[in-house]
Design a protein around this motif. Structure first.
Motif, short mmCIF file in Angstrom:
data_model
loop_
_atom_site.label_atom_id
_atom_site.label_comp_id
_atom_site.label_asym_id
_atom_site.label_seq_id
_atom_site.Cartn_x
_atom_site.Cartn_y
_atom_site.Cartn_z
N LYS A 207 0.64 -1.24 -0.10
CA LYS A 207 -0.11 -0.05 0.01
C LYS A 207 0.66 1.24 -0.14
O LYS A 207 0.73 2.18 -0.84
CB LYS A 207 -1.10 -0.04 0.99
CG LYS A 207 -1.96 -1.00 1.23
CD LYS A 207 -2.79 -1.01 -0.13
CE LYS A 207 -3.91 -2.13 0.16
NZ LYS A 207 -4.94 -2.06 -1.06
N CYS B 198 3.63 1.49 -0.93
CA CYS B 198 4.31 1.67 -2.49
C CYS B 198 3.49 2.17 -3.60
O CYS B 198 3.82 3.20 -4.44
CB CYS B 198 5.04 0.39 -3.03
SG CYS B 198 5.66 0.13 -4.60
N GLN B 199 2.25 1.64 -3.47
CA GLN B 199 1.18 2.19 -4.30
C GLN B 199 1.06 3.79 -4.38
O GLN B 199 0.75 4.41 -5.20
CB GLN B 199 -0.05 1.47 -4.50
CG GLN B 199 -0.16 0.16 -4.82
CD GLN B 199 -1.27 -0.58 -4.39
OE1 GLN B 199 -2.28 -0.13 -3.97
NE2 GLN B 199 -1.42 -2.11 -4.93
N HIS C 200 3.98 5.98 -5.35
CA HIS C 200 4.43 6.09 -6.65
C HIS C 200 3.09 6.90 -7.38
O HIS C 200 3.34 7.50 -8.13
CB HIS C 200 4.88 4.77 -7.50
CG HIS C 200 5.96 4.32 -7.46
ND1 HIS C 200 6.47 3.76 -5.97
CD2 HIS C 200 7.01 3.94 -8.19
CE1 HIS C 200 7.59 3.32 -6.30
NE2 HIS C 200 7.73 3.77 -7.41
N TYR C 201 2.04 6.70 -6.88
CA TYR C 201 0.84 7.51 -7.47
C TYR C 201 0.94 8.73 -7.31
O TYR C 201 0.83 9.62 -8.02
CB TYR C 201 -0.53 6.86 -6.89
CG TYR C 201 -1.70 7.38 -7.33
CD1 TYR C 201 -2.21 7.04 -8.58
CD2 TYR C 201 -2.70 8.58 -6.82
CE1 TYR C 201 -3.45 7.76 -9.13
CE2 TYR C 201 -3.81 8.91 -7.08
CZ TYR C 201 -4.05 8.67 -8.42
OH TYR C 201 -5.24 9.07 -8.91
N ILE D 23 -1.68 2.60 -11.08
CA ILE D 23 -0.86 2.59 -10.04
C ILE D 23 -1.32 1.94 -8.67
O ILE D 23 -0.81 1.37 -7.98
CB ILE D 23 -0.04 3.89 -9.80
CG1 ILE D 23 0.46 4.21 -11.00
CG2 ILE D 23 1.01 3.64 -8.85
CD1 ILE D 23 1.83 3.24 -11.69
N ILE D 24 -2.62 2.43 -8.48
CA ILE D 24 -3.23 1.76 -7.10
C ILE D 24 -3.98 0.91 -7.18
O ILE D 24 -5.09 0.41 -6.26
CB ILE D 24 -4.04 3.26 -6.58
CG1 ILE D 24 -5.26 3.57 -7.42
CG2 ILE D 24 -2.98 4.33 -6.18
CD1 ILE D 24 -5.96 4.73 -6.89
N THR D 25 -3.93 -0.14 -8.07
CA THR D 25 -4.52 -1.45 -8.21
C THR D 25 -3.75 -2.66 -7.90
O THR D 25 -2.45 -2.31 -7.59
CB THR D 25 -5.11 -1.72 -9.82
OG1 THR D 25 -3.49 -1.70 -10.63
CG2 THR D 25 -5.82 -0.63 -10.40
N PHE E 230 0.12 -3.51 -9.15
CA PHE E 230 1.36 -2.62 -8.87
C PHE E 230 1.45 -2.70 -7.54
O PHE E 230 0.70 -2.83 -6.74
CB PHE E 230 0.88 -1.18 -9.34
CG PHE E 230 2.17 -0.38 -9.10
CD1 PHE E 230 3.20 -0.32 -10.23
CD2 PHE E 230 2.49 0.20 -7.81
CE1 PHE E 230 4.36 0.37 -10.18
CE2 PHE E 230 3.68 0.93 -7.90
CZ PHE E 230 4.39 0.95 -8.89
N GLY E 231 2.74 -2.97 -7.33
CA GLY E 231 3.17 -2.78 -5.72
C GLY E 231 4.53 -3.75 -5.76
O GLY E 231 5.61 -2.98 -6.25
N CYS F 139 9.68 -1.02 -6.04
CA CYS F 139 8.34 -1.17 -6.57
C CYS F 139 7.96 -1.27 -8.07
O CYS F 139 9.01 -0.90 -8.99
CB CYS F 139 7.54 0.21 -6.08
SG CYS F 139 7.36 0.41 -4.43
N TYR G 275 3.42 -2.24 -18.10
CA TYR G 275 4.23 -1.48 -17.17
C TYR G 275 5.82 -1.50 -17.74
O TYR G 275 6.52 -0.30 -17.32
CB TYR G 275 4.32 -1.89 -15.73
CG TYR G 275 4.84 -0.88 -14.76
CD1 TYR G 275 4.38 0.19 -14.57
CD2 TYR G 275 6.03 -1.20 -14.26
CE1 TYR G 275 4.76 1.23 -13.56
CE2 TYR G 275 6.83 -0.32 -13.31
CZ TYR G 275 6.12 0.74 -13.01
OH TYR G 275 6.68 1.52 -12.26
#
Length: 376
Positions: free
Chosen positions: A95, A97-98, A101-102, A159-161, A164-165, A175, A188
């Motif tokens: 979480k 990481c998401q 990056h987001y 990015i927040i799905t 990704f992570g 990440c 990606y």
């Protein structure tokens, strides 16, 4: 903070040296630019919140740019903690990481498009000075900011799905795309770098370059057309004020764009080349390159306020109104101007009195001469 052999037992002496240098760059470089950046952007927000600045559409866009810069600086604190002070992440890493990056993608993309909107705003004012009164308003600037933010959020929603992570279970240092989703991993690694380069750097840079060239041509063609008001409805003082505001906003725009080009475009191009090249690099050398590139990028979000103060008279004038000592300086300047005015009035009245006395003396002399002539 220097890396030790006990912390990296499996690395060669050269790798340990790279890790030590990268740790120092992350630590000292980030500390310096974060302190400079937070102070500068807070002062910049205070300046653009003043009535003179926020009543201009360009000032509203600069205000949104400053807020975006602060968000980027806040997210960069995580990098300082992990890579500078080497503090391990104890949070829910996927979480974190998401989210990190987001927000990084969101702020960098939003800042680039704010600069594009600023350039477009000044181009409209130079190309269509009469219509700019209707289009280039604070309300239009707010609508443009909302549209850019919505587009930015949708573009980076992946990015927040869960795709990704963490690159793999147990990995808490890198990440990226989750290996359990091969289609997204391909997107990606192969497609997203191109999209990111285009939306954050290439397309905004091309648009800004076009607007800069167009503004330069318009200013050279006709200096009167750059005033975004009807001259017939304003007096000369208001015309000079409008011309001054336009010129100062152009200076702010040019300085900000130059910082963007010098710090963002080369870094983005280098990252794209390194990510798509087949050159094998060790982890330590890659981390060293990353530290240098990150510090250069961080400078783009830290130095605008200071460059604005150095180049724009309007920006300095509005900023110094927040400083208490400027009150006494302004008071002394007003007193000095008042004293100069009184002195000039005194000498003017004195000269007028001298001329009056001379004229009276001459008239008396003429009358005496006439009387003497009559007597003769």
């Amino acid at each position: 903070m220097s890396a030790s052999k006990s912390y990296y037992p499996s690395f060669s002496p050269l790798d340990l040296y790279y890790l030590s240098v990268s740790s120092d760059i992350f630590q000292y470089g980030y500390i310096v630019f974060l302190i400079i950046g937070f102070i500068g952007n807070i002062c910049q927000i205070m300046t653009f919140l003043r009535k003179t600045m926020r009543n201009i559409s360009t000032g509203i866009l600069f205000l949104a740019l400053s807020v975006s810069n602060i968000i980027y600086l806040l997210v960069s604190i995580y990098v300082l903690m992990i890579y500078g002070f080497q503090i391990s992440d104890q949070s829910n890493y996927p979480k974190t990481c998401q989210f990190r990056h987001y927000m990084v993608y969101l702020s960098t993309n939003f800042s680039a498009w704010m600069l594009t909107l600023i350039s477009c705003d000044r181009w409209i004012r130079s190309q269509f000075p009469i219509k700019a009164q209707r289009f280039c308003t604070p309300r239009t600037a707010i609508y443009s900011i909302i549209i850019a933010l919505i587009f930015d959020c949708i573009l980076h929603i992946h990015i927040i799905t869960p795709m990704f992570g963490q690159t793999a279970p147990g990995v808490t240092t890198i990440c990226g795309a989750d290996n359990r989703y091969p289609i997204y991993s391909y997107f990606y690694t192969e497609i997203w770098p191109i999209i990111s380069l285009l939306t954050i750097t290439v397309i905004p840079a091309i648009c800004m370059l076009f607007f800069l060239i167009a503004i330069t041509i318009n200013v050279q063609a006709s200096r009167n057309r750059i005033i975004p008001i009807q001259q017939t409805n304003l007096n000369r003082h208001e015309q000079r004020r409008a011309r001054f505001l336009h010129r100062q906003m152009l200076i702010l725009m040019f300085v900000t764009l130059m910082v963007f080009f010098l710090t963002t475009f080369p870094v983005a191009l280098m990252r794209f080349i390194l990510s798509n090249s087949n050159i094998q690099q060790s982890f330590s050398f890659s981390l060293l390159l990353l530290s240098i590139l990150e510090v250069i990028t961080l400078s783009n979000y830290s130095l605008n306020f200071y460059l604005h103060c150095l180049t724009s008279k309007l920006f300095r004038k509005e900023f110094f109104k927040y400083i208490p000592c400027s009150i006494s300086i302004t008071f002394r300047q007003s007193n000095r101007a008042t004293n100069i005015g009184i002195t000039q009035q005194y000498f003017t009245h004195r000269q007028q009195g001298t001329v009056t006395q001379l004229m009276g003396h001459r008239s008396n002399t003429n009358e005496l001469g006439k009387n003497n002539t009559t007597n003769i």
